[in-house]
Motif scaffolding. Structure first.
Motif, PDB file in Angstrom:
ATOM      1  N   LYS A  17     -86.502  13.008  -7.097  1.00 32.36           N
ATOM      2  CA  LYS A  17     -86.133  14.016  -6.103  1.00 32.36           C
ATOM      3  C   LYS A  17     -85.050  14.887  -6.737  1.00 32.36           C
ATOM      4  CE  LYS A  17     -84.690  14.583  -1.346  1.00 32.36           C
ATOM      5  NZ  LYS A  17     -85.783  15.225  -0.680  1.00 32.36           N
ATOM      6  N   VAL A  18     -85.354  16.175  -6.853  1.00 31.54           N
ATOM      7  CA  VAL A  18     -84.456  17.121  -7.510  1.00 31.54           C
ATOM      8  C   VAL A  18     -83.753  17.959  -6.454  1.00 31.54           C
ATOM      9  CG1 VAL A  18     -84.296  19.031  -9.159  1.00 31.54           C
ATOM     10  CG2 VAL A  18     -85.971  17.196  -9.527  1.00 31.54           C
ATOM     11  N   PHE A  19     -82.436  18.050  -6.576  1.00 36.81           N
ATOM     12  CA  PHE A  19     -81.632  18.873  -5.686  1.00 36.81           C
ATOM     13  C   PHE A  19     -81.187  20.094  -6.480  1.00 36.81           C
ATOM     14  CE2 PHE A  19     -81.196  14.436  -4.522  1.00 36.81           C
ATOM     15  CZ  PHE A  19     -81.470  14.462  -3.158  1.00 36.81           C
ATOM     16  N   GLY A  20     -81.612  21.263  -6.055  1.00 35.65           N
ATOM     17  CA  GLY A  20     -81.284  22.466  -6.798  1.00 35.65           C
ATOM     18  C   GLY A  20     -80.779  23.578  -5.907  1.00 35.65           C
ATOM     19  N   ASP A  21     -79.959  24.440  -6.484  1.00 36.05           N
ATOM     20  CA  ASP A  21     -79.502  25.657  -5.823  1.00 36.05           C
ATOM     21  C   ASP A  21     -79.162  26.672  -6.911  1.00 36.05           C
ATOM     22  OD1 ASP A  21     -76.920  24.974  -6.772  1.00 36.05           O
ATOM     23  OD2 ASP A  21     -76.341  24.070  -4.874  1.00 36.05           O
ATOM     24  N   ASP A  22     -78.458  27.743  -6.545  1.00 32.11           N
ATOM     25  CA  ASP A  22     -78.175  28.791  -7.527  1.00 32.11           C
ATOM     26  C   ASP A  22     -77.229  28.341  -8.650  1.00 32.11           C
ATOM     27  OD1 ASP A  22     -75.978  28.642  -5.835  1.00 32.11           O
ATOM     28  OD2 ASP A  22     -75.771  30.803  -5.585  1.00 32.11           O
ATOM     29  N   ARG A  23     -76.621  27.176  -8.506  1.00 33.70           N
ATOM     30  CA  ARG A  23     -75.746  26.646  -9.558  1.00 33.70           C
ATOM     31  C   ARG A  23     -76.516  25.868 -10.618  1.00 33.70           C
ATOM     32  NH1 ARG A  23     -72.359  22.668  -6.492  1.00 33.70           N
ATOM     33  NH2 ARG A  23     -74.356  22.458  -5.463  1.00 33.70           N
ATOM     34  N   GLY A  24     -77.719  25.395 -10.256  1.00 32.57           N
ATOM     35  CA  GLY A  24     -78.491  24.555 -11.169  1.00 32.57           C
ATOM     36  C   GLY A  24     -79.191  23.450 -10.398  1.00 32.57           C
ATOM     37  N   PHE A  25     -79.218  22.250 -10.953  1.00 33.94           N
ATOM     38  CA  PHE A  25     -79.902  21.140 -10.289  1.00 33.94           C
ATOM     39  C   PHE A  25     -79.188  19.833 -10.580  1.00 33.94           C
ATOM     40  CE2 PHE A  25     -81.849  21.258 -14.505  1.00 33.94           C
ATOM     41  CZ  PHE A  25     -81.825  19.931 -14.884  1.00 33.94           C
ATOM     42  N   PHE A  26     -79.558  18.810  -9.783  1.00 34.87           N
ATOM     43  CA  PHE A  26     -79.094  17.448  -9.974  1.00 34.87           C
ATOM     44  C   PHE A  26     -80.231  16.522  -9.602  1.00 34.87           C
ATOM     45  CE2 PHE A  26     -77.765  13.461  -8.114  1.00 34.87           C
ATOM     46  CZ  PHE A  26     -76.940  12.935  -9.097  1.00 34.87           C
ATOM     47  N   PHE A  27     -80.411  15.461 -10.385  1.00 30.19           N
ATOM     48  CA  PHE A  27     -81.315  14.382  -9.994  1.00 30.19           C
ATOM     49  C   PHE A  27     -80.905  13.110 -10.714  1.00 30.19           C
ATOM     50  CE2 PHE A  27     -83.359  16.007 -13.788  1.00 30.19           C
ATOM     51  CZ  PHE A  27     -83.932  14.903 -14.404  1.00 30.19           C
TER      52      PHE A  27
END
Length: 181
Positions: A17-27
C-alpha cells in the motif's frame, strides 16, 4: 499489502500500500508479520543482495541445489522482467515458468520460493534490483540453467540478444540440470 498467487501458485506477487502526495511517497517495503501472513508460512531472511545492471543484461537462471534460497525480490530503480522456473520434480508445475514486470514505479515484489530457478532481464536503461534470501549464498552449490533453453521457452521481452555473463551463457540445459526431488 495485496498478495496474488501467480500461475504457479507458490510464486506470489506482493503489492504494498503506497501513500503518495505532492511531496513524494511512502510505503513499507518489508514487514515481517505481513509477509508471513501473505505467504501463509514462516520466513527467516538471512541475507540482502543488491545488483545494478544495464539495459538487456540478463542474469540467471540461478539456484542452489543445496542450501536452497527463497527470495523476496524488488526493483528500486528502473524496470525488469523477473522469472521463476519450477524445478521441483515432484511438483505438478515442474518445468513451468512465471514472469512479472517489476519496477521502481509499480513497487511490486515477487516471492520466489525454494525449489525455483530465478532470473531477470533489464528493460530500462539501468536497474537496481534488491532481494532478500532465506539462506546464505553458497557458490559450491550454485547452479545455472541456460536462459534460452528451448524446453522452457521463456518469452523474454527483449529485442536481440541479451548481455549475459560467461557463466550464464554456459548454463545447463533444463533436461540435464540438477533439480530438486
Amino acid at each position: 499489502m495485496k498478495a496474488t498467487a501467480l500461475a504457479i501458485p507458490d510464486v506470489m506477487l506482493l503489492e504494498p500500500k503506497v501513500f503518495g502526495d505532492d511531496r513524494g511517497f511512502f510505503f513499507e517495503s518489508f514487514n515481517h508479520a505481513q509477509i508471513e501472513t501473505a505467504l501463509g508460512r514462516k520466513v527467516n531472511f538471512v541475507q540482502d543482495n543488491h545488483s545494478r545492471s544495464a539495459k538487456n543484461v540478463l542474469r540467471g537462471l540461478h539456484y542452489q541445489i543445496r542450501q536452497p534460497q527463497a527470495k523476496l525480490v524488488r526493483v528500486v530503480l528502473g524496470e525488469v522482467f523477473d522469472v521463476a522456473v519450477d524445478i521441483r520434480k515432484s511438483s505438478h508445475t515442474f518445468g513451468r515458468w512465471v514472469g512479472q514486470i517489476l519496477s521502481a514505479e509499480n513497487k511490486r515484489q515477487m516471492w520466489v520460493p525454494e525449489g525455483f530457478a530465478h532470473g531477470f532481464v533489464v528493460l530500462s536503461e539501468t536497474a537496481e534490483f534488491l532481494y532478500k534470501t532465506t539462506d546464505y549464498w553458497a557458490p559450491e552449490h550454485e547452479r545455472c540453467i541456460v536462459w534460452n533453453d528451448t524446453n522452457l521457452a521463456i518469452n523474454w521481452p527483449i529485442d536481440g540478444d541479451p548481455v549475459v555473463s560467461a557463466k550464464d551463457a554456459e548454463g545447463a540445459a533444463f533436461q540435464a540440470a540438477e533439480v530438486y526431488a
